[in-house]
Design a protein around this motif. Sequence first.
Motif, short mmCIF file in Angstrom:
data_model
loop_
_atom_site.label_atom_id
_atom_site.label_comp_id
_atom_site.label_asym_id
_atom_site.label_seq_id
_atom_site.Cartn_x
_atom_site.Cartn_y
_atom_site.Cartn_z
N VAL A 1 -13.30 -37.62 -4.30
CA VAL A 1 -14.27 -37.63 -3.21
C VAL A 1 -13.53 -38.13 -1.98
N PHE A 2 -13.69 -37.42 -0.87
CA PHE A 2 -13.00 -37.78 0.37
C PHE A 2 -14.04 -38.04 1.46
N THR A 3 -13.78 -39.03 2.28
CA THR A 3 -14.55 -39.25 3.49
C THR A 3 -13.61 -39.77 4.55
N ASN A 4 -14.09 -39.84 5.76
CA ASN A 4 -13.23 -40.31 6.84
C ASN A 4 -14.07 -40.97 7.93
N GLY A 5 -13.38 -41.74 8.76
CA GLY A 5 -14.04 -42.39 9.88
C GLY A 5 -13.12 -43.37 10.55
N VAL A 6 -13.68 -44.08 11.52
CA VAL A 6 -12.93 -45.08 12.28
C VAL A 6 -12.92 -46.41 11.53
N PHE A 7 -14.08 -46.85 11.05
CA PHE A 7 -14.23 -48.11 10.32
C PHE A 7 -13.64 -49.28 11.10
N ASP A 8 -14.04 -49.37 12.38
CA ASP A 8 -13.49 -50.38 13.27
C ASP A 8 -13.99 -51.78 12.91
N LEU A 9 -15.27 -51.94 12.80
CA LEU A 9 -15.86 -53.18 12.30
C LEU A 9 -16.70 -52.81 11.10
N VAL A 10 -16.24 -53.13 9.93
CA VAL A 10 -16.93 -52.73 8.70
C VAL A 10 -18.21 -53.54 8.56
N HIS A 11 -19.31 -52.83 8.28
CA HIS A 11 -20.63 -53.46 8.17
C HIS A 11 -21.36 -52.91 6.95
N LYS A 12 -22.57 -53.38 6.74
CA LYS A 12 -23.37 -53.00 5.57
C LYS A 12 -23.55 -51.49 5.46
N GLY A 13 -23.72 -50.81 6.57
CA GLY A 13 -23.86 -49.36 6.54
C GLY A 13 -22.62 -48.69 5.95
N HIS A 14 -21.44 -49.15 6.36
CA HIS A 14 -20.20 -48.62 5.80
C HIS A 14 -20.11 -48.88 4.30
N LEU A 15 -20.39 -50.11 3.91
CA LEU A 15 -20.28 -50.47 2.49
C LEU A 15 -21.23 -49.66 1.63
N THR A 16 -22.45 -49.48 2.09
CA THR A 16 -23.43 -48.68 1.35
C THR A 16 -22.94 -47.25 1.23
N TYR A 17 -22.53 -46.68 2.33
CA TYR A 17 -22.06 -45.30 2.38
C TYR A 17 -20.83 -45.09 1.48
N LEU A 18 -19.85 -45.97 1.58
CA LEU A 18 -18.63 -45.82 0.79
C LEU A 18 -18.90 -45.97 -0.71
N SER A 19 -19.75 -46.92 -1.07
CA SER A 19 -20.05 -47.08 -2.50
C SER A 19 -20.83 -45.88 -3.04
N GLN A 20 -21.73 -45.32 -2.24
CA GLN A 20 -22.45 -44.12 -2.65
C GLN A 20 -21.50 -42.93 -2.78
N ALA A 21 -20.55 -42.84 -1.87
CA ALA A 21 -19.57 -41.75 -1.93
C ALA A 21 -18.75 -41.86 -3.21
N ARG A 22 -18.31 -43.05 -3.54
CA ARG A 22 -17.50 -43.27 -4.75
C ARG A 22 -18.26 -42.88 -6.01
N ASP A 23 -19.57 -43.08 -6.01
CA ASP A 23 -20.40 -42.74 -7.17
C ASP A 23 -20.43 -41.23 -7.44
N LEU A 24 -20.00 -40.42 -6.49
CA LEU A 24 -20.03 -38.96 -6.66
C LEU A 24 -18.83 -38.42 -7.43
N GLY A 25 -17.83 -39.27 -7.67
CA GLY A 25 -16.63 -38.80 -8.37
C GLY A 25 -15.88 -39.93 -9.03
N ASP A 26 -14.62 -39.64 -9.36
CA ASP A 26 -13.77 -40.63 -10.05
C ASP A 26 -12.91 -41.43 -9.09
N VAL A 27 -12.60 -40.84 -7.94
CA VAL A 27 -11.67 -41.43 -6.99
C VAL A 27 -12.24 -41.25 -5.58
N LEU A 28 -12.23 -42.32 -4.79
CA LEU A 28 -12.63 -42.24 -3.38
C LEU A 28 -11.40 -42.37 -2.50
#
Length: 164
Positions: free
Chosen positions: A32-59
């Motif tokens: 699973v691939f995603t991209n972004g700036v991730f300048d100041l990591v916040h709850k929205g990023h963490l939620t999004y990244l963990s949900q993305a990881r749940d879609l596959g084996d590798v993020l």
Amino acid sequence: MKSSFSSCIEKIIPFQEVKNVSEKVRSNQKIVFTNGVFDLVHKGHLTYLSQARDLGDVLWVGINSDSSVKRLKGPERPVNPEEDRALLLSCLSFVDYISVFTEDTPLELISQVAPHIHVKGGDYDLEALPETPLVRKLGGEVRILPFVPGFSSTDLIRRIRQKP
């Protein structure tokens, strides 16, 4: 014994090594691939990244380089340099690989990673993404995850700068 910190650093894959690492991983794991700036990591990023990881084996996360962020967000961004942003994300347990890309879109990086799934947040339109045709051409799919309202690095930076 390897330190946890060095384990984080090993997750950061330079562009010239991406294709080789991706081919090894892709043969038996769903990327699973995603991209972004991730300048100041916040709850929205963490939620999004963990949900993305749940879609596959590798993020695998692509991070905009400093020069790319300046072009996209203006001369006062990023707040944190690309090395720091990459290191921070690499220390998250649900992030497996990080690569920095210099273009304004991650097309070159996606062509090297060849993900099974490319994920973006709910504030994007699937058909308007410049990545969608490439990911489909490579045999992958594009998914939009729900937007986490109330969280934005740009808004957070604006609020911090307005404080006396």
